[in-house]
Design an enzyme around this catalytic site. Structure first.
Site, PDB file in Angstrom:
ATOM      1  N   LYS A 190      81.821  26.565  36.894  1.00 50.12           N
ATOM      2  CA  LYS A 190      80.838  26.073  35.902  1.00 50.12           C
ATOM      3  C   LYS A 190      81.586  25.504  34.683  1.00 50.12           C
ATOM      4  CE  LYS A 190      78.921  29.131  32.935  1.00 50.12           C
ATOM      5  NZ  LYS A 190      79.071  28.842  31.495  1.00 50.12           N
ATOM      6  N   ASN A 191      82.595  26.248  34.206  1.00 56.11           N
ATOM      7  CA  ASN A 191      83.237  25.876  32.940  1.00 56.11           C
ATOM      8  C   ASN A 191      84.255  24.752  33.092  1.00 56.11           C
ATOM      9  OD1 ASN A 191      81.598  27.691  31.762  1.00 56.11           O
ATOM     10  ND2 ASN A 191      83.146  29.296  31.532  1.00 56.11           N
ATOM     11  N   CYS A 225      74.148  31.767  20.845  1.00 60.33           N
ATOM     12  CA  CYS A 225      73.601  32.328  22.083  1.00 60.33           C
ATOM     13  C   CYS A 225      73.695  33.845  22.000  1.00 60.33           C
ATOM     14  CB  CYS A 225      74.315  31.772  23.290  1.00 60.33           C
ATOM     15  SG  CYS A 225      75.974  32.371  23.379  1.00 60.33           S
ATOM     16  N   ARG A 274      78.698  31.559  17.874  1.00 62.84           N
ATOM     17  CA  ARG A 274      79.233  30.367  18.553  1.00 62.84           C
ATOM     18  C   ARG A 274      79.337  29.163  17.586  1.00 62.84           C
ATOM     19  NH1 ARG A 274      78.371  31.107  24.178  1.00 62.84           N
ATOM     20  NH2 ARG A 274      80.088  29.685  24.545  1.00 62.84           N
ATOM     21  N   ASP A 276      84.938  36.508  30.102  1.00 64.92           N
ATOM     22  CA  ASP A 276      83.761  36.359  30.968  1.00 64.92           C
ATOM     23  C   ASP A 276      83.739  37.383  32.096  1.00 64.92           C
ATOM     24  OD1 ASP A 276      83.810  32.715  30.785  1.00 64.92           O
ATOM     25  OD2 ASP A 276      83.156  34.254  29.373  1.00 64.92           O
ATOM     26  N   ARG A 292      72.238  30.569  35.214  1.00 66.82           N
ATOM     27  CA  ARG A 292      72.992  29.603  34.395  1.00 66.82           C
ATOM     28  C   ARG A 292      74.402  29.438  34.958  1.00 66.82           C
ATOM     29  NH1 ARG A 292      72.959  30.805  28.168  1.00 66.82           N
ATOM     30  NH2 ARG A 292      74.420  29.089  28.410  1.00 66.82           N
TER      31      ARG A 292
HETATM   32  C1  EPZ Z   1      84.135  28.674  26.677  1.00 64.39           C
HETATM   33  O1  EPZ Z   1      83.258  28.858  25.581  1.00 64.39           O
HETATM   34  C2  EPZ Z   1      83.336  29.084  27.902  1.00 64.39           C
HETATM   35  N1  EPZ Z   1      82.168  28.223  28.056  1.00 64.39           N
HETATM   36  C3  EPZ Z   1      82.903  30.538  27.751  1.00 64.39           C
HETATM   37  O2  EPZ Z   1      82.213  30.909  28.950  1.00 64.39           O
HETATM   38  C4  EPZ Z   1      84.152  31.407  27.628  1.00 64.39           C
HETATM   39  O3  EPZ Z   1      83.768  32.741  27.413  1.00 64.39           O
HETATM   40  C5  EPZ Z   1      84.982  30.914  26.423  1.00 64.39           C
HETATM   41  O4  EPZ Z   1      85.293  29.514  26.586  1.00 64.39           O
HETATM   42  C6  EPZ Z   1      86.284  31.684  26.278  1.00 64.39           C
HETATM   43  O5  EPZ Z   1      87.030  31.567  27.435  1.00 64.39           O
HETATM   44  C7  EPZ Z   1      82.327  26.991  28.605  1.00 64.39           C
HETATM   45  O6  EPZ Z   1      83.415  26.602  28.954  1.00 64.39           O
HETATM   46  C8  EPZ Z   1      81.097  26.160  28.765  1.00 64.39           C
HETATM   47  P1  EPZ Z   1      85.872  29.225  22.575  1.00 64.39           P
HETATM   48  P2  EPZ Z   1      83.673  28.269  24.123  1.00 64.39           P
HETATM   49  O7  EPZ Z   1      85.686  27.972  21.792  1.00 64.39           O
HETATM   50  O8  EPZ Z   1      84.315  26.972  24.294  1.00 64.39           O
HETATM   51  C9  EPZ Z   1      84.885  31.033  18.260  1.00 64.39           C
HETATM   52  C10 EPZ Z   1      80.493  31.897  30.209  1.00 64.39           C
HETATM   53  O9  EPZ Z   1      80.033  33.042  30.285  1.00 64.39           O
HETATM   54  N2  EPZ Z   1      84.794  29.625  17.826  1.00 64.39           N
HETATM   55  O10 EPZ Z   1      87.194  29.497  23.212  1.00 64.39           O
HETATM   56  O11 EPZ Z   1      82.501  28.381  23.221  1.00 64.39           O
HETATM   57  C11 EPZ Z   1      83.784  31.400  19.243  1.00 64.39           C
HETATM   58  O12 EPZ Z   1      82.598  31.772  18.557  1.00 64.39           O
HETATM   59  C12 EPZ Z   1      80.831  31.298  28.847  1.00 64.39           C
HETATM   60  O13 EPZ Z   1      80.746  31.140  31.194  1.00 64.39           O
HETATM   61  C13 EPZ Z   1      84.736  29.355  16.464  1.00 64.39           C
HETATM   62  O14 EPZ Z   1      84.724  30.260  15.628  1.00 64.39           O
HETATM   63  O15 EPZ Z   1      84.754  29.361  23.696  1.00 64.39           O
HETATM   64  C14 EPZ Z   1      84.390  32.553  19.988  1.00 64.39           C
HETATM   65  O16 EPZ Z   1      84.236  33.724  19.223  1.00 64.39           O
HETATM   66  C15 EPZ Z   1      80.553  32.262  27.710  1.00 64.39           C
HETATM   67  N3  EPZ Z   1      84.670  28.049  16.063  1.00 64.39           N
HETATM   68  C16 EPZ Z   1      85.872  32.175  20.063  1.00 64.39           C
HETATM   69  O17 EPZ Z   1      86.097  31.217  19.016  1.00 64.39           O
HETATM   70  C17 EPZ Z   1      84.682  27.011  16.963  1.00 64.39           C
HETATM   71  O18 EPZ Z   1      84.642  25.846  16.522  1.00 64.39           O
HETATM   72  C18 EPZ Z   1      86.284  31.548  21.399  1.00 64.39           C
HETATM   73  O19 EPZ Z   1      85.449  30.449  21.608  1.00 64.39           O
HETATM   74  C19 EPZ Z   1      84.754  27.307  18.343  1.00 64.39           C
HETATM   75  C20 EPZ Z   1      84.813  28.626  18.747  1.00 64.39           C
END
Ligand code: EPZ
Length: 417
Positions: free
Chosen positions: A22-23, A116, A121, A306, A398
Site C-alpha cells: 500500500k505504502n 488520523c 500527522r 506499522d 484501507r
Molecule cells: C508513512 O506515513 C506511512 N504511510 C505510515 O503508514 C507509516 O507508519 C509511516 O510512514 C512511518 O513509517 C504511507 O506511506 C502512506 P512520517 P507518514 O512522515 O509519511 C511526524 C500505515 O499504517 N511528521 O515518516 O505520515 C509524523 O506525525 C501508515 O500504513 C511531522 O511531524 O510518516 C509522525 O509522528 C500509518 N511533520 C512522524 O513524523 C511532517 O511534516 C513520522 O511520520 C511529517 C511527519
C-alpha cells in the site's frame, strides 16, 4: 458498517501470497501525475486507500482503469489544479499529490489532509522542503494555496527527521525541478526505493534512494512507464503475527526477506522458526511464544511502527512480559483498550506499553479505530477462547486486501457481515 466475526482457537496452515505494498502504490500513484502517457502499475493492491488516490487522479483529469491487480493511469487529460476537501480528507497520502502538482506547474489549491486516529500527522516538513524548492505556499483556514510561478529549483534539503512522506513529496517535486536537489537524512524505507525506481523508469535521475542521502537531478520531461509494486512487508508481518499467536506453521510467498530485517529476529527471539529463501518465508511458531524482547519502533531499517499493533496482539498470550516503545506516532496504542476487553493484561504510559502475557484471551465485541489496530484485533480473535466480533472493518480495508479471505485460505474461520 460491516463487522468481522472471528472464531477463536484457530490453527493456520498452508501458503499464501502477499499483496502489493500500500505504502508504495500510494506515492507512485501521486507521482504518476507527472509521467505523460499511459502508466501501467502491476501488483497494485485492491484497497480503499488506493481507490481514494485513483479518485483524486480522475478528478484531476486522468483516466484510471483497473483489471485485477493492474492499474492503467493515463495522464494526458490533466486539467485541474485543486483537490476538493472531501477527497483530501479520505487519506493522509493525498498530501503526496502536492509535490507532483507543483512540479507539473501552475497553482495548486488543496485542503490540509485530515489528521488520523494515530496522531496529529502534521505536514510541516513537507511544506518546508517544497518551499526550499521555491514553491510559494500560504496556509489559511485549513487550506493550502501553492504555486511555483518560476518553476521549482533544486536545493539542498536537510530533514530533521527521516519522514517517509516528506522524503517522497520532495523527491517527486524535485524530479522535474531545474537543477539538482540533495535530501539529507532522507527516509530509507523500501517504499522510497520503489518510488525512485518507478520515477527513474519514467526518465528521472534519482540516486541514493534507500540511503540517508538522496540526489535528484531534475529533468524536463517524465514519460509514462510500467512498474510492479513491491510486496507489502507490513502485510507479511501481520500474517506472521497471526501465525505466531495461533502456534501455526505457514508459508508466505513473494516476500523480499531484506525488507523484514528488523521483524524476523523479534519473532525468532520469541521462539519462532523462520526460513526465508528464494522469495518465500516459512514460519513455524511454538505452541506458546516466549516473551518478546523490548520492541522499539524506529525509522527503517529499524522495527516498523506499522507492525507494532499486530505484534503487540501476539505478545498478549506469550510467556512473560514484553515492553513496546512507540517512537514514531504519538497515539498508536488505541488497540490496547480493546485487547484488554479480551482479557489482555496491558498497561500504557505515554510511548511505552507493557504487556504481561496471560494464558488465554476471550472473545468479545471490540471496535477497531485505525488500520493496524484492526489487524491486531483480528490476530487476537484468532487465538481467543471463543468468538470475537470486530466493528470498524472499514479501517482494515484501507490497508489489507481481503484479510479475512487470506486467513480463511489458511484454515481460519473469519466471516465479514
Ligand atoms: C508513512 O506515513 C506511512 N504511510 C505510515 O503508514 C507509516 O507508519 C509511516 O510512514 C512511518 O513509517 C504511507 O506511506 C502512506 P512520517 P507518514 O512522515 O509519511 C511526524 C500505515 O499504517 N511528521 O515518516 O505520515 C509524523 O506525525 C501508515 O500504513 C511531522 O511531524 O510518516 C509522525 O509522528 C500509518 N511533520 C512522524 O513524523 C511532517 O511534516 C513520522 O511520520 C511529517 C511527519
Amino acid at each position: 458498517m460491516s463487522k468481522l466475526i472471528v472464531a477463536g482457537r484457530q490453527k493456520l496452515s498452508g501458503a499464501t501470497e502477499i499483496q502489493g505494498a500500500k505504502n508504495s502504490a500510494l506515492p507512485i500513484l501521486a507521482a504518476s501525475l507527472l509521467a505523460k502517457g499511459e502508466n501501467v502499475l502491476y501488483n497494485c493492491p485492491v484497497l480503499s486507500d488506493v481507490e481514494a488516490s485513483c479518485r483524486v487522479l480522475r478528478y484531476l483529469g486522468c483516466t484510471v482503469s483497473r483489471t485485477a491487480h493492474t492499474l492503467v493511469i493515463k495522464t494526458d487529460g490533466v486539467t485541474r489544479g485543486e483537490i476538493p476537501e472531501e477527497l483530501m480528507r479520505k487519506t493522509r497520502s493525498s498530501i503526496l499529490f502536492l509535490g507532483a502538482m507543483l512540479a507539473a506547474g501552475g497553482s495548486v489549491r488543496l485542503s490540509l489532509p485530515g489528521g488520523c486516529e494515530i496522531g496529529r500527522r502534521p505536514i510541516d516538513w513537507h511544506l518546508k522542503g517544497l518551499r526550499e524548492l521555491g514553491a510559494l505556499i500560504t496556509e489559511r483556514h485549513g487550506r493550502l494555496e501553492c504555486q511555483a510561478p518560476y518553476g521549482l529549483t533544486g536545493a539542498r534539503i536537510s530533514l530533521s527527521f527521516p519522514s517517509v512522506g516528506a522524503t517522497e513529496n520532495i523527491m517527486i517535486a524535485a524530479s522535474k525541478a531545474n537543477g539538482t536537489t540533495t535530501i539529507i537524512n532522507a527516509a530509507r524505507e523500501p517504499e522510497i526505493t520503489d518510488l525512485a525506481d518507478y520515477l527513474n523508469k519514467c526518465g528521472a535521475k534519482i540516486d541514493g534512494a534507500g540511503e540517508g542521502i538522496v540526489v535528484i537531478e531534475g529533468v524536463k520531461e517524465l514519460r509514462a512507464c510500467s512498474h510492479t509494486v513491491i510486496p507489502d512487508r507490513i502485510a507479511a508481518a501481520t500474517l506472521m503475527s497471526c501465525a505466531a499467536v495461533t502456534g501455526s506453521r505457514i508459508c508466505i510467498k513473494n516476500i523480499i526477506g531484506s525488507h523484514l530485517g528488523a521483524v524476523i529476529p523479534v519473532f525468532e527471539e520469541a521462539g519462532c522458526q523462520i526460513e526465508c529463501r528464494d522469495g518465500e518465508l516459512c514460519f513455524a511458531a511454538p505452541k506458546r511464544l516466549k516473551a518478546f524482547k523490548t520492541v522499539r519502533t524506529m525509522p527503517y531499517p529499524g522495527f516498523p511502527t506499522d507492525a507494532q499493533a499486530p505484534l503487540l496482539a501476539a505478545a498478549c498470550t506469550a510467556k512473560g512480559t514484553a515492553v513496546f516503545v512507540e517512537n514514531i506516532f504519538e497515539n498508536r496504542y488505541r488497540h490496547v483498550s480493546e485487547l484488554a476487553r479480551m482479557g489482555a493484561n496491558i498497561k500504557t504510559e505515554g510511548r511505552v506499553c507493557v504487556v504481561e502475557g496471560v494464558p488465554a484471551l476471550y472473545g468479545a465485541r471490540v471496535e477497531a479505530t485505525d488500520l493496524r489496530g484492526a489487524a491486531a484485533l483480528v490476530a487476537a480473535g484468532l487465538c481467543a477462547e471463543s468468538v470475537t466480533t470486530i466493528g470498524g472493518v472499514q479501517y482494515l480495508e484501507r490497508g489489507y486486501e481481503s484479510l479475512e479471505q487470506t486467513l480463511c485460505s489458511l484454515g481460519a474461520n473469519v466471516k465479514k457481515i
